[in-house]
Design a protein around this motif. Structure first.
Motif, PDB file in Angstrom:
ATOM      1  N   ASN A 115       0.842  -1.157  -0.017  1.00 43.07           N
ATOM      2  CA  ASN A 115      -0.040   0.083  -0.005  1.00 43.07           C
ATOM      3  C   ASN A 115       0.952   1.410   0.021  1.00 43.07           C
ATOM      4  O   ASN A 115       0.184   2.222  -0.173  1.00 43.07           O
ATOM      5  N   THR A 116       2.272   1.231   0.323  1.00 46.60           N
ATOM      6  CA  THR A 116       2.924   2.186  -0.100  1.00 46.60           C
ATOM      7  C   THR A 116       2.949   2.907  -1.436  1.00 46.60           C
ATOM      8  O   THR A 116       3.131   3.914  -1.814  1.00 46.60           O
ATOM      9  N   ARG A 117       2.756   1.876  -2.338  1.00 48.69           N
ATOM     10  CA  ARG A 117       2.810   2.241  -3.736  1.00 48.69           C
ATOM     11  C   ARG A 117       1.270   2.885  -4.195  1.00 48.69           C
ATOM     12  O   ARG A 117       1.331   4.038  -4.775  1.00 48.69           O
ATOM     13  N   LYS A 118       0.462   2.379  -3.861  1.00 53.10           N
ATOM     14  CA  LYS A 118      -0.986   2.753  -4.270  1.00 53.10           C
ATOM     15  C   LYS A 118      -2.001   2.444  -3.046  1.00 53.10           C
ATOM     16  O   LYS A 118      -2.401   1.360  -3.077  1.00 53.10           O
ATOM     17  N   ILE A 142       9.004   8.320  -6.137  1.00 52.46           N
ATOM     18  CA  ILE A 142       9.646   8.226  -7.214  1.00 52.46           C
ATOM     19  C   ILE A 142       9.995   6.663  -7.388  1.00 52.46           C
ATOM     20  O   ILE A 142      10.355   6.114  -8.476  1.00 52.46           O
ATOM     21  N   TYR A 143       9.981   5.920  -6.121  1.00 51.85           N
ATOM     22  CA  TYR A 143      10.479   4.455  -6.306  1.00 51.85           C
ATOM     23  C   TYR A 143       9.374   3.611  -7.116  1.00 51.85           C
ATOM     24  O   TYR A 143       9.813   2.781  -7.606  1.00 51.85           O
ATOM     25  N   PHE A 144       8.182   4.282  -7.475  1.00 54.01           N
ATOM     26  CA  PHE A 144       7.283   3.290  -7.921  1.00 54.01           C
ATOM     27  C   PHE A 144       6.721   4.134  -9.563  1.00 54.01           C
ATOM     28  O   PHE A 144       5.912   3.561  -9.914  1.00 54.01           O
ATOM     29  N   TRP A 145       7.431   5.024  -9.963  1.00 53.99           N
ATOM     30  CA  TRP A 145       7.069   5.490 -10.901  1.00 53.99           C
ATOM     31  C   TRP A 145       7.362   4.817 -12.228  1.00 53.99           C
ATOM     32  O   TRP A 145       8.591   4.475 -12.367  1.00 53.99           O
ATOM     33  N   PRO A 146       6.739   4.590 -12.950  1.00 60.65           N
ATOM     34  CA  PRO A 146       6.944   3.742 -14.419  1.00 60.65           C
ATOM     35  C   PRO A 146       7.758   4.650 -15.243  1.00 60.65           C
ATOM     36  O   PRO A 146       7.124   5.649 -15.488  1.00 60.65           O
ATOM     37  N   ASP A 161       5.906  -4.785  -4.739  1.00 61.89           N
ATOM     38  CA  ASP A 161       5.894  -4.848  -6.128  1.00 61.89           C
ATOM     39  C   ASP A 161       5.889  -3.737  -6.974  1.00 61.89           C
ATOM     40  O   ASP A 161       5.447  -2.555  -6.640  1.00 61.89           O
ATOM     41  N   GLY A 162       6.767  -3.557  -7.870  1.00 55.81           N
ATOM     42  CA  GLY A 162       7.165  -2.396  -8.732  1.00 55.81           C
ATOM     43  C   GLY A 162       8.011  -1.389  -8.140  1.00 55.81           C
ATOM     44  O   GLY A 162       8.266  -0.171  -8.721  1.00 55.81           O
ATOM     45  N   MET A 163       8.623  -1.530  -7.008  1.00 49.71           N
ATOM     46  CA  MET A 163       9.617  -0.752  -6.139  1.00 49.71           C
ATOM     47  C   MET A 163      10.845  -0.544  -6.598  1.00 49.71           C
ATOM     48  O   MET A 163      11.435  -1.865  -6.879  1.00 49.71           O
ATOM     49  N   HIS A 164      11.453   0.430  -6.871  1.00 54.03           N
ATOM     50  CA  HIS A 164      13.011   0.382  -7.035  1.00 54.03           C
ATOM     51  C   HIS A 164      13.541   1.584  -6.238  1.00 54.03           C
ATOM     52  O   HIS A 164      13.058   2.831  -6.405  1.00 54.03           O
ATOM     53  N   ALA A 165      14.536   1.418  -5.258  1.00 53.44           N
ATOM     54  CA  ALA A 165      15.049   2.551  -4.487  1.00 53.44           C
ATOM     55  C   ALA A 165      16.322   2.957  -5.245  1.00 53.44           C
ATOM     56  O   ALA A 165      17.441   2.191  -5.311  1.00 53.44           O
TER      57      ALA A 165
END
Length: 208
Positions: free
Chosen positions: A10-13, A125-129, A169-173
């Protein structure tokens, strides 16, 4: 691990019950301390319009208004839970016309070119496509000379990023060098990196 993934995903959405808990947590604790630290490098303009992308729980909208009493601050988020929370937290400022909260995605911001004197992105920005396309979209809506401030709680050098990337899912540090490379590719200049090394916090400023 399934429950943890559901919670921290839920940190992503933010969605549903855990999403509401997540956005509430975003407004306090270490997030508040980190956001205040990062804003110290922002040189927030005294007037104009400021865009906060991924406004989460809405507390950073309040901080931006405190730093710039003559600006209008607009928050966007693609999570309905976050939009609802940000509106609730900033109801008075919205009624006064000092703040606005919209549902929007960074990949396609609903604003004209050269609109904002500053844009901010806290813990998002960790989650921005397609990170460079997203950065270019931020640059598009900034005025010439406008500033972009990125603040992350993990600088990609803590050794914990692999754990979080598996959990969410989808995170990048992104490391400082990665952020700088992508900002440069998107057309930004005067990129400055700030780090709190003990806590691995990262703040990056860039100019259109």
């Amino acid at each position: 691990m399934g429950l943890l993934s559901k919670i921290f995903g839920n940190t992503r959405k933010p969605e549903g019950f855990w999403g509401k808990m997540m956005v509430a947590g975003m407004n306090g604790g270490s997030h508040a301390e980190m956001a205040s630290w990062g804003l110290g490098f922002g040189d927030v303009p005294s007037e104009g319009e400021i865009l906060d992308i991924g406004c989460g729980g809405g507390a950073n909208l309040q901080r931006l208004m405190q730093h710039s009493l003559n600006s209008k601050v607009i928050g966007v988020d693609y999570s309905p839970v976050s939009v609802q929370k940000s509106v609730k937290v900033n109801t008075a400022a919205i009624k006064e016309g000092r703040c606005q909260v919209l549902s929007a995605n960074v990949a396609q911001l609903p604003f004209a070119d050269n609109t904002f004197t500053m844009a901010t992105a806290f813990e998002t920005i960790y989650f921005w496509p397609d990170i460079e396309r997203s950065f270019a979209e931020v640059r598009r809506v900034l005025v010439l000379g406008g500033k972009f401030l990125i603040v992350n709680e993990d600088d990609g050098l803590s050794g914990n990023n692999g754990k979080w990337e598996k959990l969410i899912d989808g995170m990048h540090a992104y490391t400082p060098d990665e952020v700088k490379t992508h900002l440069t590719a998107a057309g930004f200049k005067n990129i400055t990196i700030h780090r709190n090394e003990p806590k691995h916090w990262l703040a990056v400023t860039a100019v259109k």
